[in-house]
Design a protein around this motif. Structure first.
Motif, PDB file in Angstrom:
ATOM      1  N   MET A  35      10.563  -4.240  -8.325  1.00  0.00           N
ATOM      2  CA  MET A  35      11.227  -5.072  -7.310  1.00  0.00           C
ATOM      3  C   MET A  35      10.166  -5.777  -6.463  1.00  0.00           C
ATOM      4  N   SER A  36      10.391  -7.056  -6.251  1.00  0.00           N
ATOM      5  CA  SER A  36       9.396  -7.744  -5.425  1.00  0.00           C
ATOM      6  C   SER A  36       9.743  -7.546  -3.953  1.00  0.00           C
ATOM      7  N   MET A  37       8.748  -7.147  -3.190  1.00  0.00           N
ATOM      8  CA  MET A  37       8.951  -6.756  -1.802  1.00  0.00           C
ATOM      9  C   MET A  37       8.541  -7.889  -0.868  1.00  0.00           C
ATOM     10  N   GLN A  38       9.279  -8.016   0.223  1.00  0.00           N
ATOM     11  CA  GLN A  38       8.875  -8.989   1.242  1.00  0.00           C
ATOM     12  C   GLN A  38       7.578  -8.525   1.930  1.00  0.00           C
ATOM     13  N   TYR A  39       7.463  -7.207   2.072  1.00  0.00           N
ATOM     14  CA  TYR A  39       6.261  -6.614   2.699  1.00  0.00           C
ATOM     15  C   TYR A  39       5.637  -5.634   1.711  1.00  0.00           C
ATOM     16  N   PRO A  40       4.904  -6.156   0.717  1.00  0.00           N
ATOM     17  CA  PRO A  40       4.387  -5.263  -0.337  1.00  0.00           C
ATOM     18  C   PRO A  40       3.385  -4.265   0.234  1.00  0.00           C
ATOM     19  N   PHE A  41       3.312  -3.090  -0.389  1.00  0.00           N
ATOM     20  CA  PHE A  41       2.349  -2.094   0.064  1.00  0.00           C
ATOM     21  C   PHE A  41       0.936  -2.591  -0.180  1.00  0.00           C
ATOM     22  N   LEU A  42       0.750  -3.235  -1.338  1.00  0.00           N
ATOM     23  CA  LEU A  42      -0.598  -3.630  -1.729  1.00  0.00           C
ATOM     24  C   LEU A  42      -0.533  -4.914  -2.538  1.00  0.00           C
ATOM     25  N   ASP A  43      -1.449  -5.829  -2.274  1.00  0.00           N
ATOM     26  CA  ASP A  43      -1.536  -7.064  -3.036  1.00  0.00           C
ATOM     27  C   ASP A  43      -3.024  -7.410  -3.102  1.00  0.00           C
ATOM     28  N   LEU A  44      -3.646  -7.014  -4.223  1.00  0.00           N
ATOM     29  CA  LEU A  44      -5.108  -7.137  -4.311  1.00  0.00           C
ATOM     30  C   LEU A  44      -5.564  -8.584  -4.287  1.00  0.00           C
ATOM     31  N   ALA A  45      -4.776  -9.476  -4.892  1.00  0.00           N
ATOM     32  CA  ALA A  45      -5.153 -10.889  -4.882  1.00  0.00           C
ATOM     33  C   ALA A  45      -5.176 -11.407  -3.443  1.00  0.00           C
ATOM     34  N   LYS A  46      -4.227 -10.943  -2.646  1.00  0.00           N
ATOM     35  CA  LYS A  46      -4.153 -11.358  -1.246  1.00  0.00           C
ATOM     36  C   LYS A  46      -5.356 -10.814  -0.454  1.00  0.00           C
ATOM     37  N   ILE A  47      -5.741  -9.574  -0.772  1.00  0.00           N
ATOM     38  CA  ILE A  47      -6.906  -8.997  -0.098  1.00  0.00           C
ATOM     39  C   ILE A  47      -8.150  -9.834  -0.395  1.00  0.00           C
ATOM     40  N   ASN A  48      -8.271 -10.292  -1.647  1.00  0.00           N
ATOM     41  CA  ASN A  48      -9.488 -11.000  -2.053  1.00  0.00           C
ATOM     42  C   ASN A  48      -9.448 -12.499  -1.780  1.00  0.00           C
ATOM     43  N   ALA A  49      -8.263 -13.033  -1.494  1.00  0.00           N
ATOM     44  CA  ALA A  49      -8.135 -14.485  -1.295  1.00  0.00           C
ATOM     45  C   ALA A  49      -9.124 -15.056  -0.267  1.00  0.00           C
ATOM     46  N   PRO A  50      -9.301 -14.410   0.892  1.00  0.00           N
ATOM     47  CA  PRO A  50     -10.237 -14.993   1.878  1.00  0.00           C
ATOM     48  C   PRO A  50     -11.679 -15.068   1.374  1.00  0.00           C
ATOM     49  N   PHE A  51     -12.012 -14.289   0.345  1.00  0.00           N
ATOM     50  CA  PHE A  51     -13.386 -14.236  -0.166  1.00  0.00           C
ATOM     51  C   PHE A  51     -13.556 -15.056  -1.443  1.00  0.00           C
ATOM     52  N   GLU A  52     -12.487 -15.724  -1.882  1.00  0.00           N
ATOM     53  CA  GLU A  52     -12.471 -16.246  -3.250  1.00  0.00           C
ATOM     54  C   GLU A  52     -13.626 -17.194  -3.560  1.00  0.00           C
ATOM     55  N   ALA A  53     -13.878 -18.144  -2.675  1.00  0.00           N
ATOM     56  CA  ALA A  53     -14.937 -19.119  -2.947  1.00  0.00           C
ATOM     57  C   ALA A  53     -16.288 -18.420  -3.088  1.00  0.00           C
ATOM     58  N   GLU A  54     -16.557 -17.484  -2.188  1.00  0.00           N
ATOM     59  CA  GLU A  54     -17.840 -16.781  -2.232  1.00  0.00           C
ATOM     60  C   GLU A  54     -17.948 -15.851  -3.445  1.00  0.00           C
ATOM     61  N   LEU A  55     -16.819 -15.246  -3.808  1.00  0.00           N
ATOM     62  CA  LEU A  55     -16.830 -14.380  -4.993  1.00  0.00           C
ATOM     63  C   LEU A  55     -17.133 -15.203  -6.244  1.00  0.00           C
ATOM     64  N   GLN A  56     -16.531 -16.389  -6.329  1.00  0.00           N
ATOM     65  CA  GLN A  56     -16.769 -17.260  -7.489  1.00  0.00           C
ATOM     66  C   GLN A  56     -18.236 -17.679  -7.552  1.00  0.00           C
ATOM     67  N   GLU A  57     -18.764 -18.039  -6.405  1.00  0.00           N
ATOM     68  CA  GLU A  57     -20.168 -18.464  -6.343  1.00  0.00           C
ATOM     69  C   GLU A  57     -21.094 -17.322  -6.789  1.00  0.00           C
ATOM     70  N   ALA A  58     -20.786 -16.110  -6.308  1.00  0.00           N
ATOM     71  CA  ALA A  58     -21.606 -14.950  -6.661  1.00  0.00           C
ATOM     72  C   ALA A  58     -21.488 -14.634  -8.152  1.00  0.00           C
ATOM     73  N   ALA A  59     -20.274 -14.754  -8.689  1.00  0.00           N
ATOM     74  CA  ALA A  59     -20.069 -14.474 -10.116  1.00  0.00           C
ATOM     75  C   ALA A  59     -20.858 -15.468 -10.968  1.00  0.00           C
TER      76      ALA A  59
END
Ligand code: PLP
Length: 375
Positions: A1-25
């Protein structure tokens, strides 16, 4: 079931770092260096800087970090087969697995019901002859250490191996006002960077910290086939190295460790302020706020109503989890080990519920709290 307030969303946790993560990769991809090298070394120096420990060794994951440290102490002759290692009975199973894999004996100790952590009072009951080490697990992000435990460890000559998997960035201040970071409170600190942890890699990763150069050397060697120099093996080791690509990912997030911890403290404070329901026991916020980094915000629901509570939340779009539903002494893999009776671990296992805290906005925490108050 998709939750309005999910317990965990790893993509959301990493979203603020995405540009820097890509650069580092991309930097790692074009470096041509895929094992060891500068990325791993830079990560190790960073973790030394954060913890204040003299040495950091990047390894494959948190379980291996714990196992390598215990094996390292055995190779150095400071622990022996069958020695007891005291550990809280409500810890994650990995803490226990590491002790067993190293040929040592887990001595489970019921936690303090308020902190849900190992306490000096609990340690008073252990057999001081056979216990040679203690493993404070900073469960849920709360430092499991105090002046009394420090004094007991010193008196008894116990080796202190911290399980810091859930508590990177937590700080302990002793009665004299001296502060030290989790991972630099005892003899060795073991970190996990599993993706869901406060600082998560994009896969498995871990590390060991210590001020003991000999232990660091043993761990480094055991994690690299037991070799000291190339093609020269002093131990029957394993392959437990940290990948440079994960080291590069972690560097991005370690730069933001303070912000990550502060955000979690803000969320915990918001729940604490807004949850108001007699059926819901909130976790205590320690006097020294810096000693908790809130890997989980864990409430307790008594009277066998835990599942009903989770259903109420889930019906209202709130995801929750349970850390952990089955305590180690009741796991089938440890059947017949006669570890003892642990009533506090048993009641915690039936009462605890973890609320969303990894990426949830303060506005959403307000909504979740109102939903909780309607239970
Ligand atoms: C996650 C965790 C571990 C194991 O770490 P991995 O990186 O998953 O192997 C060990 N101890 C505790 C308390 C943990 O939460």
């Amino acid at each position: 079931m998709s939750m309005q307030y999910p317990f965990l969303d790893l993509a959301k946790i990493n979203a603020p770092f995405e540009a820097e993560l890509q650069e580092a990769a991309l930097r790692v991809i074009s470096s041509g260096r895929y094992i060891g090298g500068d990325e791993v070394a830079a990560f190790e120096r960073k973790l030394e800087q954060i913890t204040g420990a003299k040495e950091a060794v990047g390894v494959s994951n948190g379980l291996d970090a714990l196992h390598l440290v215990l094996e390292g102490y055995k190779r150095l002759g400071r622990l022996n087969d069958g020695d007891g290692v005291a550990v809280a009975s409500n810890t994650y199973i990995a803490s226990i697995l590491a002790i067993l894999q190293a040929g040592l004996r887990p001595v489970l100790v019921d936690p303090d019901p308020t902190t849900m952590n190992l306490s000096s009072k609990g340690l008073e009951s252990v057999d001081r002859q056979s216990v040679k080490a203690i493993m404070p697990v900073h469960l849920y992000g709360r430092v499991a250490w105090d002046d009394e435990m420090h004094a007991m460890a010193r008196e008894n000559g116990w080796i202190v191996v911290e399980d810091v998997a859930q508590a990177i960035g937590a700080r302990f201040t002793d009665r004299n006002g001296n502060a030290a970071m989790a991972g630099n409170l005892g003899d060795a600190g073991c970190f996990s960077f599993y993706p869901t942890k406060n600082v998560g890699a994009l896969g498995d990763a871990g590390a060991v910290t210590t001020n003991d150069t000999e232990l660091a050397r043993a761990v480094r060697s055991l994690a690299n086939y037991g070799s000291d120099t190339r093609y020269h093996n002093i131990y029957i080791g394993a392959n437990c190295r940290l990948d440079p690509i994960q080291a590069a990912m972690l560097m991005v997030k370690l730069e933001k460790l303070e912000e990550i911890s502060d955000e979690r403290r803000r969320r915990a404070k918001a729940y604490d302020e807004w949850i108001d329901n007699n059926a819901v026991v909130k976790p205590t916020i320690p006097d020294d706020a810096s000693s908790h980094v809130w890997h989980q915000y864990v409430v307790r629901i008594a009277d066998g109503r835990r599942d009903e509570f989770r259903k109420h939340l889930s019906d209202n779009g709130v995801g929750t989890d349970v850390h952990y539903p089955t305590p180690p002494h009741r796991q089938p893999c440890l059947d017949g080990m006669d570890l003892g009776e642990f009533p506090i671990a048993d009641s915690l296992a039936s009462e605890v519920v973890s609320l969303p805290i990894s990426h949830t906005s303060i506005a959403d925490i307000r909504e979740i709290s109102l939903i909780i108050n309607r239970f």
